[in-house]
Design an enzyme around this catalytic site. Structure first.
Site, PDB file in Angstrom:
ATOM      1  N   ASP A   1      54.386  46.164  46.538  1.00  0.00           N
ATOM      2  CA  ASP A   1      54.735  44.667  46.158  1.00  0.00           C
ATOM      3  C   ASP A   1      55.939  44.341  47.123  1.00  0.00           C
ATOM      4  OD1 ASP A   1      55.828  42.910  44.917  1.00  0.00           O
ATOM      5  OD2 ASP A   1      56.160  43.483  43.043  1.00  0.00           O
TER       6      ASP A   1
ATOM      7  N   HIS B   1      62.491  40.380  46.105  1.00  0.00           N
ATOM      8  CA  HIS B   1      63.187  41.653  46.098  1.00  0.00           C
ATOM      9  C   HIS B   1      63.843  42.103  47.438  1.00  0.00           C
ATOM     10  CE1 HIS B   1      61.049  41.985  42.322  1.00  0.00           C
ATOM     11  NE2 HIS B   1      59.885  41.842  43.196  1.00  0.00           N
TER      12      HIS B   1
HETATM   13  C1  LIG Z   1      47.733  32.252  36.408  1.00  0.00           C
HETATM   14  C2  LIG Z   1      49.135  32.966  36.726  1.00  0.00           C
HETATM   15  C3  LIG Z   1      48.877  34.269  37.506  1.00  0.00           C
HETATM   16  C4  LIG Z   1      49.954  35.180  37.768  1.00  0.00           C
HETATM   17  C5  LIG Z   1      49.689  36.573  38.079  1.00  0.00           C
HETATM   18  C6  LIG Z   1      50.796  37.148  38.812  1.00  0.00           C
HETATM   19  C7  LIG Z   1      50.835  38.699  38.502  1.00  0.00           C
HETATM   20  C8  LIG Z   1      52.100  39.352  38.992  1.00  0.00           C
HETATM   21  C9  LIG Z   1      51.973  40.784  38.899  1.00  0.00           C
HETATM   22  C10 LIG Z   1      52.966  41.492  38.073  1.00  0.00           C
HETATM   23  C11 LIG Z   1      54.446  41.157  38.414  1.00  0.00           C
HETATM   24  C12 LIG Z   1      54.511  41.460  40.065  1.00  0.00           C
HETATM   25  C13 LIG Z   1      55.939  40.909  40.534  1.00  0.00           C
HETATM   26  C14 LIG Z   1      57.364  41.563  40.186  1.00  0.00           C
HETATM   27  C15 LIG Z   1      58.414  40.620  39.773  1.00  0.00           C
HETATM   28  C16 LIG Z   1      59.537  41.435  39.015  1.00  0.00           C
HETATM   29  O1  LIG Z   1      59.540  42.760  39.211  1.00  0.00           O
HETATM   30  S1  LIG Z   1      60.803  40.559  38.448  1.00  0.00           S
HETATM   31  C17 LIG Z   1      62.035  41.929  38.106  1.00  0.00           C
HETATM   32  C18 LIG Z   1      61.772  42.665  36.848  1.00  0.00           C
HETATM   33  N1  LIG Z   1      61.876  41.515  35.698  1.00  0.00           N
HETATM   34  C19 LIG Z   1      62.870  40.986  35.403  1.00  0.00           C
HETATM   35  O2  LIG Z   1      64.253  41.370  35.786  1.00  0.00           O
HETATM   36  C20 LIG Z   1      63.310  40.339  34.100  1.00  0.00           C
HETATM   37  C21 LIG Z   1      64.262  40.646  33.279  1.00  0.00           C
HETATM   38  N2  LIG Z   1      64.161  39.693  31.866  1.00  0.00           N
HETATM   39  C22 LIG Z   1      64.845  38.553  31.904  1.00  0.00           C
HETATM   40  O3  LIG Z   1      65.384  37.973  32.900  1.00  0.00           O
HETATM   41  C23 LIG Z   1      64.522  37.809  30.706  1.00  0.00           C
HETATM   42  O4  LIG Z   1      64.131  38.700  29.868  1.00  0.00           O
HETATM   43  C24 LIG Z   1      63.630  36.737  30.668  1.00  0.00           C
HETATM   44  C25 LIG Z   1      62.207  37.081  30.849  1.00  0.00           C
HETATM   45  C26 LIG Z   1      64.189  35.587  31.766  1.00  0.00           C
HETATM   46  C27 LIG Z   1      63.448  35.906  29.218  1.00  0.00           C
HETATM   47  O5  LIG Z   1      64.671  35.689  28.763  1.00  0.00           O
HETATM   48  P1  LIG Z   1      65.065  34.401  28.047  1.00  0.00           P
HETATM   49  O6  LIG Z   1      64.791  32.962  28.985  1.00  0.00           O
HETATM   50  O7  LIG Z   1      66.374  34.207  27.498  1.00  0.00           O
HETATM   51  O8  LIG Z   1      64.093  34.273  26.818  1.00  0.00           O
HETATM   52  P2  LIG Z   1      64.428  34.346  25.434  1.00  0.00           P
HETATM   53  O9  LIG Z   1      64.893  32.890  24.919  1.00  0.00           O
HETATM   54  O10 LIG Z   1      65.124  35.480  24.860  1.00  0.00           O
HETATM   55  O11 LIG Z   1      62.760  34.414  25.033  1.00  0.00           O
HETATM   56  C28 LIG Z   1      61.891  33.362  24.817  1.00  0.00           C
HETATM   57  C29 LIG Z   1      60.721  33.859  24.341  1.00  0.00           C
HETATM   58  O12 LIG Z   1      59.914  34.760  25.242  1.00  0.00           O
HETATM   59  C30 LIG Z   1      59.795  36.201  24.705  1.00  0.00           C
HETATM   60  N3  LIG Z   1      60.422  37.024  25.751  1.00  0.00           N
HETATM   61  C31 LIG Z   1      61.676  37.298  26.250  1.00  0.00           C
HETATM   62  N4  LIG Z   1      61.775  38.195  27.208  1.00  0.00           N
HETATM   63  C32 LIG Z   1      60.436  38.543  27.219  1.00  0.00           C
HETATM   64  C33 LIG Z   1      59.937  39.768  28.156  1.00  0.00           C
HETATM   65  N5  LIG Z   1      60.738  40.247  29.137  1.00  0.00           N
HETATM   66  N6  LIG Z   1      58.722  39.780  28.123  1.00  0.00           N
HETATM   67  C34 LIG Z   1      57.831  39.136  27.370  1.00  0.00           C
HETATM   68  N7  LIG Z   1      58.293  38.186  26.679  1.00  0.00           N
HETATM   69  C35 LIG Z   1      59.503  37.909  26.485  1.00  0.00           C
HETATM   70  C36 LIG Z   1      60.844  36.168  23.629  1.00  0.00           C
HETATM   71  O13 LIG Z   1      60.427  37.056  22.472  1.00  0.00           O
HETATM   72  C37 LIG Z   1      60.606  34.797  23.183  1.00  0.00           C
HETATM   73  O14 LIG Z   1      59.656  34.717  22.309  1.00  0.00           O
HETATM   74  P3  LIG Z   1      59.780  33.978  20.789  1.00  0.00           P
HETATM   75  O15 LIG Z   1      60.774  34.865  19.982  1.00  0.00           O
HETATM   76  O16 LIG Z   1      58.189  34.132  20.391  1.00  0.00           O
HETATM   77  O17 LIG Z   1      60.371  32.754  21.144  1.00  0.00           O
END
Ligand SMILES: CCCCCCCCCCCCC/C=C/C(=O)SCCNC(=O)CCNC(=O)[C@H](O)C(C)(C)COP(=O)(O)OP(=O)(O)OC[C@H]1O[C@@H](n2cnc3c(N)ncnc32)[C@H](O)[C@@H]1OP(=O)(O)O
Length: 289
Positions: A188, A193
């Protein structure tokens, strides 16, 4: 709000077929991955972990950690995906969750065919949540090795559907410092990163750790503490990334047993903050635990 050239059309989106992809790995990839999630990091002759990086005691194959399965899907995803009527900014993408089912211990080398499908898409207004399912089959035998469901949190890509009835689709039941520079060698190479400028543009003070690296550390701890070092005991893995981790921070994983389910939570020690939570289902537990 997602920029959409064409009108968002749920029927078109759900009928869309994603391309099959291929992935080949060997023992070198397996060992580099294990090192990337800290195997033998504290002790170069760690008797529980040497088997992940070396033919310990003349063992025929290097053993594969179950979280290695998460890499098998990445080849098909890191290039991005085209979905009709849906656009997002890749620099604002965060890995939200990972769910893995391992059907048999992973071989130390293999050629795979990945069948990729859309498992979910939700419009959260400020963001879109996209779930991609990848089923990995061994080429030749055609045997299904594992399934990954990768959830990505696409900041700024919400608002593509009717706000009075936001789009929500799921095709499965809902029950279920150096670090990043080393880990990226497992495939990745997203500059989020490793590159301070890219990280800054994405809204972070410095590069952040790969979510799957944090998950690897956590599940390795579960295998060590609960499965007595046996990676084949792991059946399914689920994890939600709660907040970002910065390379160099210390990860501490706490776990609790609930029948054959291990509930775990990983914290960053320096900030006393939970960064990952989830569960691991295991095949069996000896009564001596
Ligand atoms: C066509 C598109 C194609 C894309 C294909 C690409 C594929 C990619 C491959 C895989 C990825 C590779 C790349 C890797 C990247 C990384 O590794 S990034 C590092 C790891 N991740 C993180 O560090 C993220 C840590 N989490 C956060 O920072 C936060 O949780 C957040 C994700 C920013 C969300 O926080 P916030 O905005 O405060 O959300 P909330 O207001 O609390 O919630 C809003 C709604 O979203 C739901 N939700 C919250 N968090 C998550 C989550 N982690 N995963 C899934 N859903 C989440 C939450 O339940 C809320 O929903 P409702 O309750 O229905 O409103």
């Amino acid at each position: 709000m997602a920029a959409s050239d064409s009108e968002f059309n749920p029927d078109l989106l759900l009928a869309h077929k994603l391309p099959e992809t291929r992935y080949t790995y060997n023992e070198r990839d397996v060992a580099i991955y294990a090192l990337g999630i800290g195997a033998c990091g504290q002790d170069a002759v760690d008797s529980d972990e040497l088997k992940y990086v070396y033919h310990k005691n003349g063992q025929e194959f290097i053993q594969v950690l179950p979280t290695f399965a998460s890499l098998l899907s990445l080849g098909s995803l890191t290039e991005g995906l085209e979905l009709p009527g849906f656009k997002y900014d890749p620099s604002l993408l965060l890995h939200g969750q990972q769910y893995i089912e391992v059907y048999k211990p992973l071989p130390s080398k293999a050629s795979l065919i990945n069948k990729v499908s859309l498992a979910g898409l939700q419009d959260k207004g400020k963001a879109a949540i996209l779930e991609i399912e990848t089923r990995s089959y061994e080429k030749g035998s055609g045997e299904l090795l594992c399934m990954n469901r990768t959830t990505v949190f696409l900041r700024g890509a919400g608002g593509f559907s009717n706000s009075s009835q936001p789009f929500s689709y799921k095709n499965y039941p809902s029950s279920q410092g150096l670090a990043a520079l080393l880990y990226r060698l497992s495939g990745d190479y997203n500059p989020l990163h490793s590159d301070p400028n890219v990280a800054k543009f994405a809204g972070f003070p410095r590069p952040i750790l790969h979510g799957l690296c944090t998950l690897g550390f956590a599940i390795k701890a579960v295998i060590k503490c609960v499965c007595k070092g046996d990676p084949s005991a792991v059946k399914t893995i689920s994890g939600r990334f709660l907040t970002t981790v910065f390379p160099g921070e210390t990860l501490v994983t706490e776990m609790w047993l609930q029948g054959l389910r291990v509930i775990y939570q990983t914290k960053v020690k320096e900030r006393n903050k939970a960064v990952l939570s989830g569960y691991v289902d295991i095949r069996g537990l000896s009564s001596s635990l």
